[in-house]
Design a protein around this motif. Sequence first.
Motif, PDB file in Angstrom:
ATOM      1  N   GLU A   1       0.814  -1.222   0.000  1.00  0.00           N
ATOM      2  CA  GLU A   1       0.000   0.000   0.000  1.00  0.00           C
ATOM      3  C   GLU A   1       0.848   1.272   0.000  1.00  0.00           C
ATOM      4  O   GLU A   1       0.394   2.329  -0.454  1.00  0.00           O
ATOM      5  CB  GLU A   1      -0.929   0.014   1.218  1.00  0.00           C
TER       6      GLU A   1
ATOM      7  N   LYS B   1      -3.963   8.599   4.013  1.00  0.00           N
ATOM      8  CA  LYS B   1      -3.698   7.832   2.792  1.00  0.00           C
ATOM      9  C   LYS B   1      -4.699   8.090   1.672  1.00  0.00           C
ATOM     10  O   LYS B   1      -4.525   7.599   0.555  1.00  0.00           O
ATOM     11  CB  LYS B   1      -3.650   6.334   3.134  1.00  0.00           C
ATOM     12  N   ASN B   2      -5.748   8.847   1.973  1.00  0.00           N
ATOM     13  CA  ASN B   2      -6.755   9.109   0.926  1.00  0.00           C
ATOM     14  C   ASN B   2      -7.024  10.602   0.755  1.00  0.00           C
ATOM     15  O   ASN B   2      -8.154  11.070   0.868  1.00  0.00           O
ATOM     16  CB  ASN B   2      -8.067   8.389   1.264  1.00  0.00           C
TER      17      ASN B   2
ATOM     18  N   ASP C   1      -9.570  15.173   2.956  1.00  0.00           N
ATOM     19  CA  ASP C   1      -9.467  13.805   2.446  1.00  0.00           C
ATOM     20  C   ASP C   1     -10.502  13.580   1.345  1.00  0.00           C
ATOM     21  O   ASP C   1     -11.313  14.464   1.039  1.00  0.00           O
ATOM     22  CB  ASP C   1      -9.562  12.771   3.579  1.00  0.00           C
ATOM     23  N   ASP C   2     -10.474  12.408   0.744  1.00  0.00           N
ATOM     24  CA  ASP C   2     -11.323  12.153  -0.423  1.00  0.00           C
ATOM     25  C   ASP C   2     -12.801  12.069  -0.054  1.00  0.00           C
ATOM     26  O   ASP C   2     -13.667  12.140  -0.931  1.00  0.00           O
ATOM     27  CB  ASP C   2     -10.882  10.861  -1.118  1.00  0.00           C
TER      28      ASP C   2
END
Length: 552
Positions: free
Chosen positions: A239, A290-291, A428-429
């Motif tokens: 990842e 991470k997003n 974030d997303d």
Amino acid sequence: MLQSFLLSLASGIVLFVVYMYHRANLSEGSANYRYYNEAVKGMSRWLEQTVDLTQSHFQPCKNCGYEIALVHDNYYCQRSDLFKLLHPEVVVQDQMVLRDYGGQDLARKIIQQNMYDALPNFLQSRPIEIGYHQTPLETSIIYPYAKNYFRTHTFGKQAGCIFQKYFHVPGQEEIALKSNQSTHFHNYIDNLKQENKSTECIKDASYEKPTFRMWLKEECENFFEIINTKQYKDKLENEGIQYIYKTNRHLGNGILLLDYQNEKIIRSWYKDSLGCGRNITQVIIQEYLKNPYLFKGHKMEFRSYFQIASTNPPILYGYKKALIKQCALKFDLLDFTKEAHVCNTAVTKTHKQTTGQEQDDDLYIDWNLEELQDILLEQGKIKSRNWLNESLYPQIMRKITHLFFSVDKYLLKDSRVGEFFGVDFILDDDLNLWIFECNRNPNFLAVTEGRKEKFGKLIPDMLEIQMLLVRSRFKRIRDFMYNKLIPAIKARQFQQQQEKFKEEFLQLMKDRFEPEYQISKSNLAELAYIGDGQFNGYIKKECLESSRVLKK
């Protein structure tokens, strides 16, 4: 139009008559001058009794970094306050700002274009021996680049007078240093949990990702337990980046992405966890976001500004303009290059210079948040054309309010101080907002014309709030002197009534805007909090009720 002109003219005539009367009666050596001098001395003494000058942020400091080159004068505040009583126009009409930083400082240039630079020939852009410039008596706002003013000059005597604002809050390192901020966040959330606040309230109050404070033995050992597992190693390989290492340095310095090489370095620093509890360096290791929301494949951050206009009572403003920054390289969790993950302007600028892209402005974004809203609408990520007002602005206001309340008790409580901060947010997303870091005394880098334009509005708006609080306080204290202190001094009753006068004076010193000194409608600052639990609707009612942490 004519009526407005006549009212303005009449107000000016009244002010001039009052000014001439008091000037005639306040000449040095006159009886009235002595009365005013005694009153100012008394008020200054009362303020001295409210401030503990032994606190760490007042401890004398020599060779402690950037020092401000202003003369030490124990009678400066007394003379400055008297001067303003004699010349009220320098407070109620002028905006006299002292800025020490020279060279290419954009803030200084904007001050010179929009108000009065108290020391226009004062150019100090590097550490220098203090003591060769005299602070002008008419100075209403001291806005130095240096934050050590109160460690080199005595608060209430040589700086921080009754009719002044000093634009740094002693204790602001509790917000700006990542290690301190993280500690206060942990304690703040723990206290909310102890109050049995709902999951939704905890989520609203959370502004940083889970964090390990590496100077604490237990948290340090917990971190190594995680990275020693096969599950972590598989995630890192498949990842990409899982954690980021942060020191208290800014401008993108002191940040390490936990790739294979940096993991080896950190293991050596902590001797594979055996050094936990012994290595007490103030650093944090934080779960990596991470997003992040991506623009054309690039991670982006935006800097939103907020102002602690006062700490007595707490008055907090957010600012409805943001500086949007994108990382120099495209985002990829498996790409461990710093420029793909850290969007700091200094990092991007260095990347441009080292790669020969000095003329390529594609790496800087001059959007307004309204344009970000348009892009999100085009992408179908939002449906409402009022998303900014319905979602993003309230999120910003909530996060900065919780950030402030997590550190509030560590800040000096005094109406003579204020502070301006730049908070770096990451969206974030899922369009949730997270604080990456908070910068005190943020730099204003004129890398594009769009940024110059934003700062050209932001800095005058910010200083208008400070100036209006000074003017409001000047009006209250001047009326108090004319109507109560001076008559009592003349009647030789001042000493007998001193405790009553002191209590009333300290209440009048508390910041608030008087009716005639209201923020202009064009000012883009948005009130987030003003004493007595007035949160302006950004904190949910159920999160406030029966809360010891969120003050009512």
